[in-house]
Scaffold this motif. Structure first.
Motif, PDB file in Angstrom:
ATOM      1  N   GLN A   1     -18.518 -58.292 -92.684  1.00 38.73           N
ATOM      2  CA  GLN A   1     -18.284 -59.707 -92.969  1.00 38.73           C
ATOM      3  C   GLN A   1     -18.438 -60.493 -91.671  1.00 38.73           C
ATOM      4  OE1 GLN A   1     -14.361 -60.475 -94.410  1.00 38.73           O
ATOM      5  NE2 GLN A   1     -14.773 -62.614 -94.894  1.00 38.73           N
TER       6      GLN A   1
ATOM      7  N   LYS B   1     -12.890 -68.224 -92.268  1.00 41.70           N
ATOM      8  CA  LYS B   1     -12.197 -67.576 -93.387  1.00 41.70           C
ATOM      9  C   LYS B   1     -12.049 -66.072 -93.173  1.00 41.70           C
ATOM     10  CE  LYS B   1     -13.618 -71.054 -96.681  1.00 41.70           C
ATOM     11  NZ  LYS B   1     -14.337 -71.357 -97.916  1.00 41.70           N
ATOM     12  N   HIS B   2     -12.552 -65.548 -92.079  1.00 40.58           N
ATOM     13  CA  HIS B   2     -12.447 -64.116 -91.785  1.00 40.58           C
ATOM     14  C   HIS B   2     -10.978 -63.774 -91.500  1.00 40.58           C
ATOM     15  CE1 HIS B   2     -12.960 -60.304 -89.683  1.00 40.58           C
ATOM     16  NE2 HIS B   2     -14.146 -60.232 -90.264  1.00 40.58           N
TER      17      HIS B   2
ATOM     18  N   THR C   1     -16.272 -66.033 -89.644  1.00 44.74           N
ATOM     19  CA  THR C   1     -16.195 -67.454 -89.966  1.00 44.74           C
ATOM     20  C   THR C   1     -14.720 -67.821 -89.930  1.00 44.74           C
ATOM     21  OG1 THR C   1     -15.988 -67.042 -92.340  1.00 44.74           O
ATOM     22  CG2 THR C   1     -18.224 -67.311 -91.483  1.00 44.74           C
TER      23      THR C   1
ATOM     24  N   SER D   1      -9.031 -74.144 -83.437  1.00 49.30           N
ATOM     25  CA  SER D   1     -10.019 -73.640 -84.384  1.00 49.30           C
ATOM     26  C   SER D   1     -11.435 -74.048 -83.999  1.00 49.30           C
ATOM     27  CB  SER D   1      -9.703 -74.109 -85.803  1.00 49.30           C
ATOM     28  OG  SER D   1      -9.965 -75.492 -85.949  1.00 49.30           O
TER      29      SER D   1
ATOM     30  N   LEU E   1      -8.326 -65.791 -89.063  1.00 52.88           N
ATOM     31  CA  LEU E   1      -7.106 -66.378 -89.627  1.00 52.88           C
ATOM     32  C   LEU E   1      -5.862 -65.817 -88.951  1.00 52.88           C
ATOM     33  CD1 LEU E   1      -7.972 -66.514 -93.435  1.00 52.88           C
ATOM     34  CD2 LEU E   1      -7.800 -68.415 -91.838  1.00 52.88           C
TER      35      LEU E   1
ATOM     36  N   ASN F   1     -14.288 -71.271 -83.474  1.00 50.63           N
ATOM     37  CA  ASN F   1     -15.333 -71.314 -84.490  1.00 50.63           C
ATOM     38  C   ASN F   1     -16.580 -70.581 -84.008  1.00 50.63           C
ATOM     39  OD1 ASN F   1     -16.978 -71.888 -86.619  1.00 50.63           O
ATOM     40  ND2 ASN F   1     -17.014 -74.081 -86.313  1.00 50.63           N
TER      41      ASN F   1
END
Length: 101
Positions: free
Chosen positions: A33, A38-39, A36, A87, A43, A91
């Motif tokens: 994966q 959302k990883h 991002t 963030s 997180l 990123n």
């Protein structure tokens, strides 16, 4: 705290996110994966930074601003904003920050 203090704090938050992305996430082997926002690892870093910023914000409020009692609105908002700035440094989606020709 004045505006310059918040700019410096934001710079530290951005630099911390950039350092984690550069020296930790990019050095690890490529997972299935992509990294991002959302990883799960990203997180986790953001949640850890938020908890650290809760403590730092309480210390700033207590010892720099002189709040005798716990100022929850200041602590929560300051931590959320610092985590938001963090963030951007974290990123890994570099293409979204490229300046168009």
């Amino acid at each position: 705290m004045n505006f310059l203090s918040y700019v410096v704090l934001g710079g530290f938050a951005y630099a911390a996110g950039w350092a984690i992305r550069t020296y930790v996430l990019e050095k690890q082997s490529d997972s299935e994966q992509p990294y991002t926002l959302k990883h799960p690892a990203v997180l986790g870093y953001m949640a850890g930074f938020f908890i650290i910023m809760l403590i730092v914000s309480w210390l700033i409020g207590r010892y720099v601003l002189g709040h005798v009692t716990i100022d929850l609105p200041f602590i929560i908002v300051n931590s959320l904003v610092a985590t938001f700035v963090y963030s951007f440094g974290l990123n890994p989606e570099k293409s979204s920050y490229d300046v168009p020709d």
